[in-house]
Design a protein around this motif. Structure first.
Motif, PDB file in Angstrom:
ATOM      1  N   THR A  96       0.981  -1.179  -0.001  1.00 17.01           N
ATOM      2  CA  THR A  96      -0.090  -0.096   0.002  1.00 17.01           C
ATOM      3  C   THR A  96       0.871   1.278  -0.078  1.00 17.01           C
ATOM      4  OG1 THR A  96      -1.567  -1.214   1.222  1.00 17.01           O
ATOM      5  CG2 THR A  96      -1.943   1.084   0.766  1.00 17.01           C
ATOM      6  N   LEU A 100       0.896   4.315  -2.749  1.00 18.67           N
ATOM      7  CA  LEU A 100       0.764   5.564  -2.223  1.00 18.67           C
ATOM      8  C   LEU A 100       2.031   6.579  -2.824  1.00 18.67           C
ATOM      9  CD1 LEU A 100      -0.323   7.945  -0.397  1.00 18.67           C
ATOM     10  CD2 LEU A 100       0.919   7.166   1.562  1.00 18.67           C
ATOM     11  N   LEU A 151      -6.220   3.038   1.063  1.00 19.35           N
ATOM     12  CA  LEU A 151      -5.509   4.386   1.497  1.00 19.35           C
ATOM     13  C   LEU A 151      -7.108   5.279   1.844  1.00 19.35           C
ATOM     14  CD1 LEU A 151      -2.746   4.355  -1.032  1.00 19.35           C
ATOM     15  CD2 LEU A 151      -2.485   4.640   1.524  1.00 19.35           C
ATOM     16  N   TYR A 177      -4.968  10.115   4.058  1.00 22.54           N
ATOM     17  CA  TYR A 177      -4.034  10.429   2.991  1.00 22.54           C
ATOM     18  C   TYR A 177      -4.781  10.959   1.562  1.00 22.54           C
ATOM     19  CZ  TYR A 177       0.256  10.116   5.430  1.00 22.54           C
ATOM     20  OH  TYR A 177       1.323  10.231   6.408  1.00 22.54           O
TER      21      TYR A 177
END
Length: 393
Positions: A96, A100, A151, A177
Protein backbone atom coordinates in the motif's frame (compact mmCIF):
# COMPACT_ATOMS: atom_id res chain seq x y z
CA UNK A 1 -10.20 0.56 20.85
CA UNK A 2 -6.71 1.85 20.17
CA UNK A 3 -3.57 0.60 21.81
CA UNK A 4 -1.45 3.18 23.57
CA UNK A 5 2.30 3.51 23.88
CA UNK A 6 3.80 4.85 27.08
CA UNK A 7 7.10 6.63 27.09
CA UNK A 8 8.74 4.12 29.43
CA UNK A 9 10.21 0.97 27.88
CA UNK A 10 7.46 -1.65 28.11
CA UNK A 11 6.03 -4.53 26.19
CA UNK A 12 3.75 -2.74 23.72
CA UNK A 13 0.90 -4.11 21.64
CA UNK A 14 1.28 -1.61 18.84
CA UNK A 15 1.31 -4.47 16.37
CA UNK A 16 0.75 -8.21 16.31
CA UNK A 17 4.26 -9.10 15.13
CA UNK A 18 6.26 -11.87 16.74
CA UNK A 19 10.01 -12.31 16.79
CA UNK A 20 9.81 -15.64 15.02
CA UNK A 21 8.24 -14.01 11.96
CA UNK A 22 11.38 -11.95 11.37
CA UNK A 23 13.72 -14.90 11.75
CA UNK A 24 12.56 -16.57 8.54
CA UNK A 25 15.71 -17.03 6.49
CA UNK A 26 16.07 -14.64 3.59
CA UNK A 27 17.13 -16.00 0.21
CA UNK A 28 20.85 -15.43 -0.12
CA UNK A 29 21.82 -13.51 -3.23
CA UNK A 30 24.77 -11.48 -4.37
CA UNK A 31 24.20 -7.73 -4.26
CA UNK A 32 23.56 -6.49 -7.78
CA UNK A 33 23.67 -3.08 -9.35
CA UNK A 34 20.17 -1.92 -10.18
CA UNK A 35 18.92 1.40 -11.44
CA UNK A 36 17.18 3.33 -8.65
CA UNK A 37 13.49 3.93 -9.27
CA UNK A 38 13.08 7.13 -7.31
CA UNK A 39 9.61 8.50 -6.61
CA UNK A 40 8.53 11.49 -4.56
CA UNK A 41 6.88 10.74 -1.21
CA UNK A 42 5.38 13.14 1.32
CA UNK A 43 7.71 13.21 4.35
CA UNK A 44 5.14 12.30 7.03
CA UNK A 45 4.32 9.12 5.13
CA UNK A 46 7.95 8.12 5.74
CA UNK A 47 8.39 9.49 9.25
CA UNK A 48 5.20 8.36 11.04
CA UNK A 49 3.76 4.85 11.56
CA UNK A 50 1.06 4.21 8.99
CA UNK A 51 1.30 0.73 7.49
CA UNK A 52 1.59 -2.75 9.02
CA UNK A 53 3.92 -5.48 7.86
CA UNK A 54 1.71 -7.91 5.97
CA UNK A 55 -1.81 -8.83 4.90
CA UNK A 56 -2.33 -11.10 7.89
CA UNK A 57 -1.67 -8.26 10.29
CA UNK A 58 -3.70 -5.88 8.10
CA UNK A 59 -6.82 -7.98 8.69
CA UNK A 60 -6.45 -8.03 12.48
CA UNK A 61 -4.73 -4.77 13.44
CA UNK A 62 -6.77 -2.04 15.14
CA UNK A 63 -4.23 0.56 14.07
CA UNK A 64 -1.38 2.59 15.54
CA UNK A 65 -1.48 5.03 18.41
CA UNK A 66 1.33 6.95 20.07
CA UNK A 67 0.60 9.30 22.94
CA UNK A 68 3.24 11.33 24.74
CA UNK A 69 2.81 13.89 27.50
CA UNK A 70 5.04 16.90 28.04
CA UNK A 71 4.91 20.17 29.93
CA UNK A 72 5.21 23.64 28.45
CA UNK A 73 4.78 26.85 30.45
CA UNK A 74 3.32 24.87 33.30
CA UNK A 75 0.71 23.19 31.11
CA UNK A 76 0.52 19.57 30.07
CA UNK A 77 0.89 19.10 26.32
CA UNK A 78 -0.28 16.00 24.46
CA UNK A 79 1.60 14.70 21.41
CA UNK A 80 -0.58 12.19 19.57
CA UNK A 81 -0.54 10.20 16.34
CA UNK A 82 -3.39 7.80 15.62
CA UNK A 83 -4.16 5.62 12.61
CA UNK A 84 -7.16 3.33 12.40
CA UNK A 85 -8.63 1.24 9.58
CA UNK A 86 -12.01 0.44 8.16
CA UNK A 87 -12.45 -3.13 9.48
CA UNK A 88 -13.94 -4.19 6.15
CA UNK A 89 -10.76 -3.44 4.17
CA UNK A 90 -8.01 -3.52 6.81
CA UNK A 91 -4.83 -1.56 7.41
CA UNK A 92 -2.28 -0.40 4.80
CA UNK A 93 0.70 -2.70 4.17
CA UNK A 94 4.12 -2.23 2.58
CA UNK A 95 2.55 -2.70 -0.87
CA UNK A 96 0.00 0.00 0.00
CA UNK A 97 2.85 2.37 0.81
CA UNK A 98 4.45 1.76 -2.58
CA UNK A 99 1.13 2.53 -4.26
CA UNK A 100 0.82 5.73 -2.21
CA UNK A 101 4.36 6.82 -3.14
CA UNK A 102 3.70 6.15 -6.83
CA UNK A 103 0.50 8.23 -6.76
CA UNK A 104 2.37 11.08 -5.06
CA UNK A 105 5.05 10.86 -7.74
CA UNK A 106 2.47 11.13 -10.53
CA UNK A 107 1.13 14.26 -8.87
CA UNK A 108 4.64 15.71 -8.68
CA UNK A 109 5.18 14.95 -12.39
CA UNK A 110 1.99 16.85 -13.21
CA UNK A 111 3.07 19.74 -10.97
CA UNK A 112 6.35 20.06 -12.87
CA UNK A 113 4.44 20.33 -16.16
CA UNK A 114 1.71 22.75 -15.10
CA UNK A 115 3.40 24.57 -12.21
CA UNK A 116 0.58 23.61 -9.84
CA UNK A 117 -0.23 20.41 -8.00
CA UNK A 118 -3.37 19.01 -9.66
CA UNK A 119 -6.62 19.03 -7.64
CA UNK A 120 -6.97 15.39 -8.61
CA UNK A 121 -4.26 12.97 -9.73
CA UNK A 122 -5.29 10.92 -12.73
CA UNK A 123 -3.65 7.56 -13.41
CA UNK A 124 -3.96 4.32 -15.31
CA UNK A 125 -4.02 1.06 -13.37
CA UNK A 126 -1.60 -0.61 -15.77
CA UNK A 127 0.82 2.30 -15.57
CA UNK A 128 0.59 2.24 -11.78
CA UNK A 129 1.40 -1.48 -11.79
CA UNK A 130 4.55 -0.87 -13.80
CA UNK A 131 5.62 2.01 -11.57
CA UNK A 132 5.73 -0.22 -8.48
CA UNK A 133 7.07 -3.34 -10.20
CA UNK A 134 3.87 -5.39 -10.71
CA UNK A 135 2.87 -7.15 -13.90
CA UNK A 136 0.06 -5.16 -15.52
CA UNK A 137 -2.40 -8.04 -15.52
CA UNK A 138 -5.92 -8.31 -14.19
CA UNK A 139 -4.89 -9.74 -10.83
CA UNK A 140 -2.41 -6.98 -10.09
CA UNK A 141 -4.73 -4.23 -11.33
CA UNK A 142 -7.34 -5.54 -8.87
CA UNK A 143 -4.65 -5.55 -6.17
CA UNK A 144 -3.80 -1.91 -6.92
CA UNK A 145 -7.49 -0.96 -6.65
CA UNK A 146 -7.67 -2.69 -3.27
CA UNK A 147 -4.67 -0.78 -1.92
CA UNK A 148 -6.13 2.52 -3.11
CA UNK A 149 -9.41 1.68 -1.39
CA UNK A 150 -7.44 0.96 1.79
CA UNK A 151 -5.76 4.37 1.53
CA UNK A 152 -9.12 6.08 1.03
CA UNK A 153 -10.62 4.41 4.11
CA UNK A 154 -7.71 4.60 6.60
CA UNK A 155 -8.14 7.53 8.97
CA UNK A 156 -5.50 9.54 10.81
CA UNK A 157 -5.44 12.04 13.65
CA UNK A 158 -2.62 14.33 14.77
CA UNK A 159 -1.77 16.54 17.73
CA UNK A 160 1.66 17.87 16.90
CA UNK A 161 2.77 14.75 15.02
CA UNK A 162 1.92 15.47 11.36
CA UNK A 163 4.26 18.26 10.25
CA UNK A 164 4.17 20.88 7.54
CA UNK A 165 6.95 22.32 5.38
CA UNK A 166 8.14 24.52 8.27
CA UNK A 167 8.37 21.49 10.60
CA UNK A 168 5.39 22.70 12.62
CA UNK A 169 3.43 19.90 14.25
CA UNK A 170 -0.22 20.22 13.21
CA UNK A 171 -3.41 19.54 15.13
CA UNK A 172 -5.68 17.68 12.73
CA UNK A 173 -8.95 16.14 13.86
CA UNK A 174 -9.50 13.47 11.21
CA UNK A 175 -7.98 13.15 7.75
CA UNK A 176 -6.95 10.53 5.22
CA UNK A 177 -4.00 10.46 2.89
CA UNK A 178 -6.48 9.99 0.05
CA UNK A 179 -9.80 11.75 0.52
CA UNK A 180 -11.46 10.36 -2.60
CA UNK A 181 -10.74 7.68 -5.20
CA UNK A 182 -12.59 6.74 -8.37
CA UNK A 183 -11.87 4.29 -11.15
CA UNK A 184 -12.44 4.31 -14.91
CA UNK A 185 -15.70 2.59 -15.84
CA UNK A 186 -17.44 3.56 -12.61
CA UNK A 187 -20.25 6.09 -12.51
CA UNK A 188 -19.89 9.46 -10.85
CA UNK A 189 -22.51 11.19 -8.68
CA UNK A 190 -24.27 12.46 -11.82
CA UNK A 191 -24.51 8.97 -13.29
CA UNK A 192 -21.84 9.55 -15.95
CA UNK A 193 -19.28 6.84 -16.70
CA UNK A 194 -15.75 7.88 -15.77
CA UNK A 195 -13.14 7.82 -18.53
CA UNK A 196 -10.16 7.82 -16.19
CA UNK A 197 -9.16 6.78 -12.70
CA UNK A 198 -8.14 9.42 -10.19
CA UNK A 199 -7.44 10.14 -6.52
CA UNK A 200 -7.77 13.34 -4.50
CA UNK A 201 -5.30 13.86 -1.67
CA UNK A 202 -6.72 15.21 1.56
CA UNK A 203 -6.02 18.90 2.28
CA UNK A 204 -3.06 18.64 4.74
CA UNK A 205 -1.37 16.06 2.51
CA UNK A 206 -1.94 18.03 -0.66
CA UNK A 207 -0.61 21.21 0.97
CA UNK A 208 2.63 19.40 1.82
CA UNK A 209 2.84 18.09 -1.73
CA UNK A 210 2.24 21.59 -3.12
CA UNK A 211 4.93 23.12 -0.89
CA UNK A 212 7.30 20.25 -1.76
CA UNK A 213 7.60 18.77 1.71
CA UNK A 214 8.64 15.62 -0.07
CA UNK A 215 11.58 13.24 -0.31
CA UNK A 216 12.54 10.67 -2.91
CA UNK A 217 12.30 6.97 -2.08
CA UNK A 218 13.54 4.06 -4.21
CA UNK A 219 10.52 1.78 -4.78
CA UNK A 220 12.57 -0.69 -6.85
CA UNK A 221 14.98 -1.14 -3.94
CA UNK A 222 12.07 -1.29 -1.49
CA UNK A 223 10.54 -4.13 -3.51
CA UNK A 224 13.90 -5.91 -3.67
CA UNK A 225 14.24 -6.12 0.13
CA UNK A 226 13.04 -9.58 1.13
CA UNK A 227 11.25 -8.97 4.44
CA UNK A 228 8.44 -6.56 5.17
CA UNK A 229 10.17 -5.25 8.28
CA UNK A 230 13.27 -4.61 6.17
CA UNK A 231 11.19 -2.58 3.71
CA UNK A 232 9.68 -0.62 6.58
CA UNK A 233 13.07 0.01 8.17
CA UNK A 234 14.35 1.25 4.81
CA UNK A 235 11.65 3.94 4.58
CA UNK A 236 12.48 5.18 8.09
CA UNK A 237 16.24 5.20 7.56
CA UNK A 238 15.93 6.91 4.19
CA UNK A 239 14.20 9.80 5.96
CA UNK A 240 16.49 9.80 9.03
CA UNK A 241 19.74 9.65 7.04
CA UNK A 242 18.52 12.45 4.80
CA UNK A 243 17.80 14.64 7.83
CA UNK A 244 21.18 13.79 9.35
CA UNK A 245 23.00 14.70 6.14
CA UNK A 246 21.20 18.03 6.03
CA UNK A 247 22.84 18.69 9.41
CA UNK A 248 26.24 17.60 8.08
CA UNK A 249 26.36 14.02 9.43
CA UNK A 250 26.73 10.75 7.56
CA UNK A 251 25.12 8.76 10.39
CA UNK A 252 22.04 8.94 12.59
CA UNK A 253 21.64 7.85 16.22
CA UNK A 254 18.21 6.38 16.93
CA UNK A 255 16.73 5.21 20.22
CA UNK A 256 15.31 1.68 19.85
CA UNK A 257 11.94 2.49 21.45
CA UNK A 258 11.55 5.63 19.32
CA UNK A 259 12.33 3.66 16.16
CA UNK A 260 9.97 0.81 17.05
CA UNK A 261 7.20 3.34 17.74
CA UNK A 262 7.69 5.01 14.36
CA UNK A 263 7.73 1.64 12.63
CA UNK A 264 4.58 0.61 14.49
CA UNK A 265 6.09 -2.66 15.68
CA UNK A 266 6.24 -4.30 19.06
CA UNK A 267 8.53 -2.70 21.65
CA UNK A 268 10.63 -5.18 23.63
CA UNK A 269 12.03 -4.47 27.09
CA UNK A 270 14.70 -7.22 26.82
CA UNK A 271 17.79 -6.04 24.97
CA UNK A 272 18.41 -9.41 23.31
CA UNK A 273 14.83 -9.49 22.03
CA UNK A 274 15.07 -6.00 20.57
CA UNK A 275 18.27 -6.88 18.69
CA UNK A 276 16.77 -10.14 17.45
CA UNK A 277 13.63 -8.35 16.26
CA UNK A 278 15.63 -6.06 13.95
CA UNK A 279 18.39 -8.52 13.07
CA UNK A 280 17.03 -9.73 9.72
CA UNK A 281 15.94 -6.28 8.57
CA UNK A 282 19.32 -4.78 9.41
CA UNK A 283 21.25 -7.64 7.81
CA UNK A 284 19.29 -7.18 4.55
CA UNK A 285 20.12 -3.49 4.36
CA UNK A 286 23.77 -4.19 5.22
CA UNK A 287 23.97 -6.95 2.60
CA UNK A 288 22.53 -4.59 -0.01
CA UNK A 289 25.15 -1.94 0.95
CA UNK A 290 22.48 0.57 1.94
CA UNK A 291 23.89 0.95 5.45
CA UNK A 292 27.06 -0.16 7.18
CA UNK A 293 26.90 -2.62 10.06
CA UNK A 294 25.20 -0.54 12.79
CA UNK A 295 26.55 -0.07 16.29
CA UNK A 296 24.36 -0.62 19.33
CA UNK A 297 25.35 1.86 22.04
CA UNK A 298 23.13 0.65 24.81
CA UNK A 299 19.58 1.13 23.53
CA UNK A 300 20.76 3.61 20.89
CA UNK A 301 21.49 2.36 17.37
CA UNK A 302 23.97 4.25 15.19
CA UNK A 303 23.16 3.80 11.50
CA UNK A 304 25.68 4.96 8.92
CA UNK A 305 24.97 5.27 5.18
CA UNK A 306 26.73 3.03 2.69
CA UNK A 307 27.34 3.26 -1.06
CA UNK A 308 23.80 2.29 -2.12
CA UNK A 309 22.35 5.23 -0.20
CA UNK A 310 25.10 7.54 -1.46
CA UNK A 311 24.68 6.67 -5.15
CA UNK A 312 20.98 5.88 -5.06
CA UNK A 313 19.67 8.84 -3.05
CA UNK A 314 22.28 11.35 -1.89
CA UNK A 315 24.15 11.92 -5.16
CA UNK A 316 20.99 12.26 -7.29
CA UNK A 317 19.81 14.91 -4.80
CA UNK A 318 23.13 16.76 -5.07
CA UNK A 319 23.00 16.57 -8.87
CA UNK A 320 19.47 18.03 -8.91
CA UNK A 321 20.57 20.91 -6.67
CA UNK A 322 23.65 21.51 -8.82
CA UNK A 323 21.56 21.52 -11.99
CA UNK A 324 19.08 23.95 -10.43
CA UNK A 325 21.90 26.33 -9.44
CA UNK A 326 23.41 26.15 -12.93
CA UNK A 327 20.03 26.86 -14.50
CA UNK A 328 19.54 29.89 -12.23
CA UNK A 329 23.03 31.12 -13.08
CA UNK A 330 22.42 30.72 -16.81
CA UNK A 331 19.06 32.45 -16.47
CA UNK A 332 20.69 35.41 -14.68
CA UNK A 333 23.41 35.71 -17.34
CA UNK A 334 20.86 35.66 -20.15
CA UNK A 335 18.76 38.29 -18.43
CA UNK A 336 21.84 40.50 -17.97
CA UNK A 337 22.76 40.04 -21.64
CA UNK A 338 19.29 41.07 -22.81
CA UNK A 339 19.42 43.89 -25.38
CA UNK A 340 18.98 47.28 -23.74
CA UNK A 341 15.43 48.60 -23.77
CA UNK A 342 14.52 52.21 -23.10
CA UNK A 343 12.48 52.88 -19.99
CA UNK A 344 9.39 53.85 -21.91
CA UNK A 345 9.47 50.58 -23.83
CA UNK A 346 9.90 48.60 -20.60
CA UNK A 347 6.86 50.28 -19.14
CA UNK A 348 4.84 49.59 -22.27
CA UNK A 349 6.13 46.05 -22.80
CA UNK A 350 6.63 44.14 -19.50
CA UNK A 351 6.89 40.85 -21.42
CA UNK A 352 10.05 41.83 -23.30
CA UNK A 353 12.51 40.34 -20.72
CA UNK A 354 10.58 37.06 -20.59
CA UNK A 355 10.36 36.83 -24.38
CA UNK A 356 14.08 37.53 -24.65
CA UNK A 357 14.83 34.87 -22.06
CA UNK A 358 12.68 32.37 -23.96
CA UNK A 359 14.40 33.28 -27.21
CA UNK A 360 17.86 32.82 -25.67
CA UNK A 361 17.37 29.93 -23.27
CA UNK A 362 14.16 28.15 -24.22
CA UNK A 363 11.08 27.21 -22.25
CA UNK A 364 12.91 25.52 -19.36
CA UNK A 365 14.41 28.80 -18.18
CA UNK A 366 11.46 31.01 -19.08
CA UNK A 367 8.72 28.77 -17.67
CA UNK A 368 8.58 30.05 -14.04
CA UNK A 369 8.47 33.67 -15.23
CA UNK A 370 5.89 32.91 -17.92
CA UNK A 371 3.56 31.18 -15.49
CA UNK A 372 3.50 34.25 -13.26
CA UNK A 373 1.98 36.03 -16.29
CA UNK A 374 -0.36 33.09 -17.07
CA UNK A 375 1.52 32.34 -20.28
CA UNK A 376 1.71 28.85 -21.74
CA UNK A 377 4.67 27.96 -23.93
CA UNK A 378 2.52 28.39 -27.05
CA UNK A 379 1.44 31.88 -26.00
CA UNK A 380 4.97 32.87 -25.03
CA UNK A 381 6.30 31.64 -28.35
CA UNK A 382 3.71 33.73 -30.16
CA UNK A 383 4.56 36.82 -28.09
CA UNK A 384 8.27 36.26 -28.73
CA UNK A 385 7.83 36.03 -32.50
CA UNK A 386 5.57 39.10 -32.49
CA UNK A 387 8.44 41.06 -30.94
CA UNK A 388 10.79 40.08 -33.75
CA UNK A 389 12.81 37.70 -31.59
CA UNK A 390 13.77 34.21 -32.83
CA UNK A 391 11.91 31.39 -31.08
CA UNK A 392 13.40 27.93 -30.83
CA UNK A 393 11.43 25.23 -32.70
Amino acid sequence: MHRKVRTDRIESDLSTDDIAIFEIAAVEREPEQSVPQLVWAEVNALALPFAVLDEREARTSTGHEIIKFDKSNGQQIIWLWRVWPDPKVGMPTMATLRVLFALMDIGEEMRKITGLHPPRVEFGLSDLCRRIGFNADGRHRAMIKHHIEVLASTQCKSKGAFKDKNRNGLVLDTFRYIRQAAFAGERDSDGNTLDTSYVIFDDPVRLNLETKYIKQIDVAFMKRIGSSIGQLLYTKLSHLLHEAQQRGYDYTDVDYQWLAERMGIKIYSQFWAAKKQLKLAISELVREYYIQEPEWIGWTIRFKANIRHEFGERLPLQERRKAAKQAKKKEKILLLKAPPVVASEQEIDPLWPICNLYSSGGWTLAEPHAKRHNLTEHLLRTETINRGLPAKP
